[in-house]
Scaffold this motif. Structure first.
Motif, PDB file in Angstrom:
ATOM      1  N   PRO A  24       0.840  -1.201   0.000  1.00  0.00           N
ATOM      2  CA  PRO A  24       0.000   0.000   0.000  1.00  0.00           C
ATOM      3  C   PRO A  24       0.874   1.250   0.000  1.00  0.00           C
ATOM      4  O   PRO A  24       1.906   1.299   0.682  1.00  0.00           O
ATOM      5  CB  PRO A  24      -0.796  -0.131   1.302  1.00  0.00           C
ATOM      6  N   VAL A  25       0.466   2.252  -0.767  1.00  0.00           N
ATOM      7  CA  VAL A  25       1.255   3.480  -0.902  1.00  0.00           C
ATOM      8  C   VAL A  25       0.682   4.552   0.033  1.00  0.00           C
ATOM      9  O   VAL A  25      -0.502   4.888  -0.067  1.00  0.00           O
ATOM     10  CB  VAL A  25       1.249   3.985  -2.358  1.00  0.00           C
ATOM     11  N   PRO A  26       1.494   5.093   0.942  1.00  0.00           N
ATOM     12  CA  PRO A  26       0.992   6.114   1.867  1.00  0.00           C
ATOM     13  C   PRO A  26       0.832   7.468   1.195  1.00  0.00           C
ATOM     14  O   PRO A  26       1.353   7.692   0.094  1.00  0.00           O
ATOM     15  CB  PRO A  26       2.083   6.172   2.941  1.00  0.00           C
ATOM     16  N   GLY A  27       0.114   8.362   1.861  1.00  0.00           N
ATOM     17  CA  GLY A  27       0.023   9.735   1.389  1.00  0.00           C
ATOM     18  C   GLY A  27       1.391  10.382   1.393  1.00  0.00           C
ATOM     19  O   GLY A  27       2.312   9.931   2.081  1.00  0.00           O
ATOM     20  N   PHE A  28       1.529  11.453   0.623  1.00  0.00           N
ATOM     21  CA  PHE A  28       2.817  12.146   0.495  1.00  0.00           C
ATOM     22  C   PHE A  28       2.622  13.637   0.718  1.00  0.00           C
ATOM     23  O   PHE A  28       1.722  14.241   0.149  1.00  0.00           O
ATOM     24  CB  PHE A  28       3.401  11.892  -0.896  1.00  0.00           C
ATOM     25  N   GLY A  29       3.480  14.214   1.563  1.00  0.00           N
ATOM     26  CA  GLY A  29       3.413  15.638   1.853  1.00  0.00           C
ATOM     27  C   GLY A  29       3.244  15.873   3.336  1.00  0.00           C
ATOM     28  O   GLY A  29       3.021  14.932   4.110  1.00  0.00           O
ATOM     29  N   PRO A  30       3.348  17.122   3.761  1.00  0.00           N
ATOM     30  CA  PRO A  30       3.284  17.438   5.189  1.00  0.00           C
ATOM     31  C   PRO A  30       1.931  17.122   5.818  1.00  0.00           C
ATOM     32  O   PRO A  30       0.891  17.282   5.186  1.00  0.00           O
ATOM     33  CB  PRO A  30       3.586  18.939   5.229  1.00  0.00           C
ATOM     34  N   THR A  50       7.520   2.749  -7.028  1.00  0.00           N
ATOM     35  CA  THR A  50       8.390   3.686  -6.317  1.00  0.00           C
ATOM     36  C   THR A  50       8.028   3.867  -4.848  1.00  0.00           C
ATOM     37  O   THR A  50       8.860   4.304  -4.049  1.00  0.00           O
ATOM     38  CB  THR A  50       8.349   5.070  -6.990  1.00  0.00           C
ATOM     39  N   GLY A  51       6.770   3.603  -4.487  1.00  0.00           N
ATOM     40  CA  GLY A  51       6.354   3.766  -3.102  1.00  0.00           C
ATOM     41  C   GLY A  51       5.951   5.173  -2.725  1.00  0.00           C
ATOM     42  O   GLY A  51       5.766   5.469  -1.540  1.00  0.00           O
ATOM     43  N   ARG A  52       5.759   6.045  -3.713  1.00  0.00           N
ATOM     44  CA  ARG A  52       5.339   7.424  -3.433  1.00  0.00           C
ATOM     45  C   ARG A  52       4.254   7.828  -4.423  1.00  0.00           C
ATOM     46  O   ARG A  52       4.372   7.561  -5.617  1.00  0.00           O
ATOM     47  CB  ARG A  52       6.524   8.390  -3.504  1.00  0.00           C
ATOM     48  N   ILE A  81      11.700   7.927  -4.600  1.00  0.00           N
ATOM     49  CA  ILE A  81      11.891   8.437  -3.242  1.00  0.00           C
ATOM     50  C   ILE A  81      13.360   8.815  -3.089  1.00  0.00           C
ATOM     51  O   ILE A  81      14.246   8.077  -3.493  1.00  0.00           O
ATOM     52  CB  ILE A  81      11.485   7.375  -2.198  1.00  0.00           C
ATOM     53  N   GLY A  82      13.613   9.982  -2.519  1.00  0.00           N
ATOM     54  CA  GLY A  82      14.982  10.439  -2.369  1.00  0.00           C
ATOM     55  C   GLY A  82      15.465  11.292  -3.521  1.00  0.00           C
ATOM     56  O   GLY A  82      16.646  11.636  -3.603  1.00  0.00           O
ATOM     57  N   ASP A  83      14.550  11.672  -4.437  1.00  0.00           N
ATOM     58  CA  ASP A  83      14.943  12.508  -5.576  1.00  0.00           C
ATOM     59  C   ASP A  83      14.966  13.994  -5.234  1.00  0.00           C
ATOM     60  O   ASP A  83      15.227  14.828  -6.089  1.00  0.00           O
ATOM     61  CB  ASP A  83      14.029  12.265  -6.782  1.00  0.00           C
TER      62      ASP A  83
END
Length: 202
Positions: A24-30, A50-52, A81-83
């Motif tokens: 499962p891919v989590p939400g991204f951002g603050p 990618t997982g994001r 991730i990490g870009d």
């Protein structure tokens, strides 16, 4: 789940050497974002790899370019991730967190995953002011989380409604079917994001 994991095991030839996320891919951002973007589901060889959210496929390229142009992302590309990509005041999530077969989630998959969207929204509520929903499927998934307002606002590109104390914007999804045909252009997407950004106080 079985299909999501099979895709991560078999892989696409272009990504044969990569280790797929396959979960499962989590939400991204603050988590104190004042603007939320609600998508559809992870793409099999994009976020599932990618997982994001919206990372590693053409839909993501289109979305992050627009976010960069309106000042909500630190760069116009998202490859892994990490870009170095960071979002400013905006978080991205989806009603379905696992890549669905044929990239088309079913209503039952949407409903089974709803609790995660409810929890994420609850965590964001103290700071959240505006929401951009990408596509009719996302619209139909998100409104029940806000208590199924009546009369039910109808989805449309550029629609702007007040629901449960939030300003909610409709936007065509950033799918290749929409962007390649010109149904959704960069200008159209940036216009919605700019309006939402202003409502969010960003």
């Amino acid at each position: 789940m079985a299909w999501r994991e099979e895709v991560a095991r078999v892989k696409r030839a272009a990504f044969r050497s990569e280790t797929y996320w396959g979960r499962p891919v989590p939400g991204f951002g603050p988590m104190d974002a004042s603007l939320l973007i609600v998508g559809l589901a992870p793409a099999a060889h994009g976020a599932n790899r990618t997982g994001r959210m919206f990372t590693g496929d053409r839909s993501g390229d289109f979305l992050y370019r627009a976010l960069f142009e309106v000042g909500l992302a630190s760069q116009p590309t998202a490859t892994h991730i990490g870009d170095g990509l960071e979002l400013s005041g905006v978080r991205i999530t989806a009603p379905v967190h696992c890549a669905p077969p044929a990239n088309k989630p079913t209503p039952s998959e949407r409903d089974n995953c709803r609790t995660w969207l409810e929890q994420e929204l609850a965590l964001l509520r103290p700071t959240l002011k505006a929401v951009v929903v990408l596509g009719a499927f996302g619209w139909d998934a998100f409104l029940p989380v806000l208590g199924n307002p009546r009369p039910r606002p109808k989805f449309g590109h550029g629609v702007e409604v007040e629901v449960a104390g939030l300003r909610v914007f409709g936007c065509f999804h950033v799918s290749q079917q929409n962007t390649f045909t010109g149904r959704l252009t960069q200008e159209m997407l940036q216009d919605v994001l700019t309006r939402a950004k202003e409502c969010a106080g960003l």
